[in-house]
Design a protein around this motif. Sequence first.
Motif, PDB file in Angstrom:
ATOM      1  N   UNK A  30       0.859  -1.180   0.000  1.00  0.00           N
ATOM      2  CA  UNK A  30       0.000   0.000   0.000  1.00  0.00           C
ATOM      3  C   UNK A  30       0.895   1.228   0.000  1.00  0.00           C
ATOM      4  N   UNK A  31       0.779   2.046  -1.060  1.00  0.00           N
ATOM      5  CA  UNK A  31       1.663   3.195  -1.237  1.00  0.00           C
ATOM      6  C   UNK A  31       0.854   4.462  -1.472  1.00  0.00           C
ATOM      7  N   UNK A  32       1.393   5.588  -1.026  1.00  0.00           N
ATOM      8  CA  UNK A  32       0.801   6.897  -1.280  1.00  0.00           C
ATOM      9  C   UNK A  32       1.639   7.621  -2.318  1.00  0.00           C
ATOM     10  N   UNK A  33       1.016   7.978  -3.420  1.00  0.00           N
ATOM     11  CA  UNK A  33       1.645   8.786  -4.462  1.00  0.00           C
ATOM     12  C   UNK A  33       1.018  10.170  -4.383  1.00  0.00           C
ATOM     13  N   UNK A  34       1.592  11.031  -3.541  1.00  0.00           N
ATOM     14  CA  UNK A  34       0.958  12.315  -3.280  1.00  0.00           C
ATOM     15  C   UNK A  34      -0.364  12.094  -2.557  1.00  0.00           C
ATOM     16  N   UNK A  35      -1.466  12.658  -3.060  1.00  0.00           N
ATOM     17  CA  UNK A  35      -2.750  12.572  -2.356  1.00  0.00           C
ATOM     18  C   UNK A  35      -3.510  11.268  -2.567  1.00  0.00           C
ATOM     19  N   UNK A  36      -3.006  10.381  -3.414  1.00  0.00           N
ATOM     20  CA  UNK A  36      -3.731   9.164  -3.765  1.00  0.00           C
ATOM     21  C   UNK A  36      -2.949   7.920  -3.335  1.00  0.00           C
ATOM     22  N   UNK A  37      -3.659   6.957  -2.747  1.00  0.00           N
ATOM     23  CA  UNK A  37      -3.047   5.693  -2.325  1.00  0.00           C
ATOM     24  C   UNK A  37      -3.444   4.589  -3.294  1.00  0.00           C
ATOM     25  N   UNK A  38      -2.518   3.629  -3.477  1.00  0.00           N
ATOM     26  CA  UNK A  38      -2.751   2.516  -4.398  1.00  0.00           C
ATOM     27  C   UNK A  38      -2.202   1.234  -3.788  1.00  0.00           C
ATOM     28  N   UNK A  39      -2.833   0.119  -4.187  1.00  0.00           N
ATOM     29  CA  UNK A  39      -2.375  -1.205  -3.800  1.00  0.00           C
ATOM     30  C   UNK A  39      -1.804  -1.874  -5.041  1.00  0.00           C
ATOM     31  N   UNK A  40      -0.582  -2.405  -4.902  1.00  0.00           N
ATOM     32  CA  UNK A  40       0.049  -3.090  -6.032  1.00  0.00           C
ATOM     33  C   UNK A  40       0.626  -4.428  -5.571  1.00  0.00           C
ATOM     34  N   UNK A  41       0.753  -5.385  -6.490  1.00  0.00           N
ATOM     35  CA  UNK A  41       1.342  -6.675  -6.121  1.00  0.00           C
ATOM     36  C   UNK A  41       2.804  -6.501  -5.698  1.00  0.00           C
ATOM     37  N   UNK A  42       3.231  -7.310  -4.728  1.00  0.00           N
ATOM     38  CA  UNK A  42       4.630  -7.299  -4.302  1.00  0.00           C
ATOM     39  C   UNK A  42       4.994  -8.675  -3.763  1.00  0.00           C
ATOM     40  N   UNK A  43       5.503  -9.571  -4.627  1.00  0.00           N
ATOM     41  CA  UNK A  43       5.791 -10.949  -4.208  1.00  0.00           C
ATOM     42  C   UNK A  43       6.772 -11.050  -3.051  1.00  0.00           C
ATOM     43  N   UNK A  44       7.630 -10.043  -2.875  1.00  0.00           N
ATOM     44  CA  UNK A  44       8.638 -10.136  -1.815  1.00  0.00           C
ATOM     45  C   UNK A  44       8.114  -9.699  -0.450  1.00  0.00           C
ATOM     46  N   UNK A  45       6.866  -9.252  -0.381  1.00  0.00           N
ATOM     47  CA  UNK A  45       6.255  -8.930   0.913  1.00  0.00           C
ATOM     48  C   UNK A  45       5.716 -10.216   1.518  1.00  0.00           C
ATOM     49  N   UNK A  46       6.610 -11.022   2.077  1.00  0.00           N
ATOM     50  CA  UNK A  46       6.264 -12.351   2.569  1.00  0.00           C
ATOM     51  C   UNK A  46       5.588 -12.321   3.938  1.00  0.00           C
TER      52      UNK A  46
END
Length: 299
Positions: A30-46
């Motif tokens: 879960x990342x914030x790019x300025x005022x907007x947050x997005x969820x992206x796949x991340x296989x290494x987040x074990x």
Amino acid sequence: MAQIASAPLVMECQGWDGYRLIDSGAGRKLEAFGPHAFIRPEPQALWQPRLADWHAAGEFVPGSDEDGGGRWDFAEALPEEGWELGWNEVRFTAQPTPFRHLQFFPDMAPVWEWMRAQLSGMDEAETLNLFGYTGLGTLALSRHGRVTHVDASKKSVAQARDNAALSGMEDRPIRWLVDDAAKFAAREVRRERRYDGIILDPPKFGRGPKNETWRLEEGLAPLVHDCAKLLDADSRFLFLTVYAVRMSSIALAGLMEEALAHLPGTIEHGDLAVLEEPAGDAPRRRLPTAIFARWSNPG
């Protein structure tokens, strides 16, 4: 000859006003790019997420195979033309793309800082950005002199030029080239050109402007050898990042050691990582994103 440092390094992106890693786990982030947050796949987040609920403007749902594909699922409307973000004096537009990223790679921030440090005191440096994408690395380097920006995507080069204008840097000495990076480097070798610094950020797979095929495992070694021929004993750096491959940074460092045997300096290698936001008293987690190898020469 250039010597490999024995211990691997971690280059951390700690986040800034335009980007933050809020949480990660269970194969997502879960990342914030300025005022907007997005969820992206991340296989290494074990590990498991620390926050119970993730609220985001959109989530990228990956395809069924590991080679890419997928789609965005948006929970709210976003500006049609994207929105402006900044890193130091560099301004740029962020916007979700079909390739799951948002028109820039935030984990490269410590790389931009490191390259600037290598060029400290120089204002007429000649640098080369191969696979330059939307130009943030190019704009970061441009305060030290002339930059040659090469990318096979006409759309990406156009976006890089737009980012230069947004940053008030359209008059800086930057050559914007739509070209196949490997072929361009080979031509520069034949022209006997030299550079003070080179940054390489190749994709795993890609196509050139004339439908040339790029495959990392086949093309990386000859490209690094060509780049080494564009450097001399007065050059300052070569930086290579590699994403999403079954490869070690030790292998990248070994390739650099072979290619740069004719030059002095130090070769280091390791991981790029993003530092997660604090979660109470728990330690901040590092989320690895890429491997790198870098050559530096203080002169």
